[in-house]
Design an enzyme around this catalytic site. Sequence first.
Site, PDB file in Angstrom:
ATOM      1  N   ALA A 155     -10.476 -27.904 -28.545  1.00 58.48           N
ATOM      2  CA  ALA A 155     -10.338 -29.017 -29.297  1.00 58.48           C
ATOM      3  C   ALA A 155     -10.428 -28.888 -30.848  1.00 58.48           C
ATOM      4  CB  ALA A 155     -11.688 -29.859 -28.973  1.00 58.48           C
ATOM      5  N   GLU A 157     -14.466 -20.538 -31.832  1.00 59.15           N
ATOM      6  CA  GLU A 157     -13.842 -20.444 -33.191  1.00 59.15           C
ATOM      7  C   GLU A 157     -14.763 -19.501 -34.020  1.00 59.15           C
ATOM      8  OE1 GLU A 157     -10.792 -21.176 -34.510  1.00 59.15           O
ATOM      9  OE2 GLU A 157     -10.201 -22.589 -32.933  1.00 59.15           O
ATOM     10  N   ALA A 160      -5.031 -22.227 -25.581  1.00 61.44           N
ATOM     11  CA  ALA A 160      -4.112 -21.367 -25.520  1.00 61.44           C
ATOM     12  C   ALA A 160      -4.596 -20.039 -25.879  1.00 61.44           C
ATOM     13  CB  ALA A 160      -3.099 -21.746 -26.632  1.00 61.44           C
ATOM     14  N   TYR A 193      10.836 -18.372 -22.503  1.00 57.88           N
ATOM     15  CA  TYR A 193       9.853 -19.210 -22.149  1.00 57.88           C
ATOM     16  C   TYR A 193       9.784 -19.827 -20.800  1.00 57.88           C
ATOM     17  CZ  TYR A 193       6.049 -22.144 -23.515  1.00 57.88           C
ATOM     18  OH  TYR A 193       4.801 -22.944 -23.541  1.00 57.88           O
TER      19      TYR A 193
END
Length: 406
Positions: free
Chosen positions: A49, A75, A141, A236
Amino acid sequence: MIVQPKVRGFICTTAHPEGCARHVGEWINYAKQEPSLTGGPQKVLIIGASTGFGLASRIVAAFGAGAKTIGVFFERPASGKRTASPGWYNTAAFEKTALAAGLYAKSINGDAFSDEIKQQTIDLIQKDWQGGVDLVIYSIASPRRVHPRTGEIFNSVLKPIGQTYHNKTVDVMTGEVSPVSIEPATEKEIRDTEAVMGGDDWALWINALFKYNCLAEGVKTVAFTYIGPELTHAVYRNGTIGRAKLHLEKTARELDTQLESALSGQALISVNKALVTQASAAIPVVPLYISLLYKIMKEKNIHEGCIEQMWRLFKERLYSNQNIPTDSEGRIRIDDWEMREDVQAEIKRLWESINTGNVETVSDIAGYREDFYKLFGFGLNGIDYERGVEIEKAIPSITVTPENPE
């Protein structure tokens, strides 16, 4: 202290707290200026988020629909002279603004792949919301994953499958266009990338939330993918990441069947447009493609960033009060403007001739750089970057302890 950008390779190792707050403020203002979402979600869980599409969807849910939000991310707070990661500053600014607007916003910092963080999230949902989550956004990710049950460590790679890939790429900072060759992935690398970037963890989250009665009747869950043009397919869509994304799509179909029968719910894949993110900056060929894409889409007045994309996803797809339009594979397409024939034909034409000498004029590499620096809070109007700033910023709902991730 005075905080300046320090770029190493594909990442910036510093982040500017006030710049990140300004960037988040711009996104919030965009969401507030649009007409509010009617029939939007009320209790939203966002896994991943703190940056990019995850942060943008949190902002659209909160400031577009007035939703309560819980965000999960991994984080790093500031420590000594080291700044926090951008996602930390983004969330500090988001929560502060949400609370001032009377919105419920809480966050959990830790490894979303772990059982422990899933349990913490479930406990918070049960305690504060008594369940009733009506939207789960999955936007992770990550370069690695530790499997919560086996302890096995998987590392994802960005490689072609089957044969060496030859094309051209750009060093975004210098503007040098050069040939690039990428060796094909091994079987182990293909499997590992699928374990990190596929749908395995998304399914673990949804199954855990369902088991503990956290999901509302009619719940929607959405994960993001990218398809892109043939130009990028070898590295990709037909490469290791693409293989993982196929697994993600397969997972969506399985979850959709489960949620449909249990809660009249839906699991969906949204195909988003190519954008400058910390993840996309590391993919060879892609920054050069994005630089051309930006130029053409801006000229045609159809350029979107993360916040515009997520607004359109919510307003015109998920909560349009009509059946959600999907492609033949059942995917939502908000890459529709990027994949327009006129846009792609122009990119194909320019790709042949682009080189170091003309990259600054033929493409919007300057816009790419600008967006890259913005990810870390640099280059925003109205910020004096020569002035010292306090690098320690609190996220209201998180108590920082020495045990928190560094």
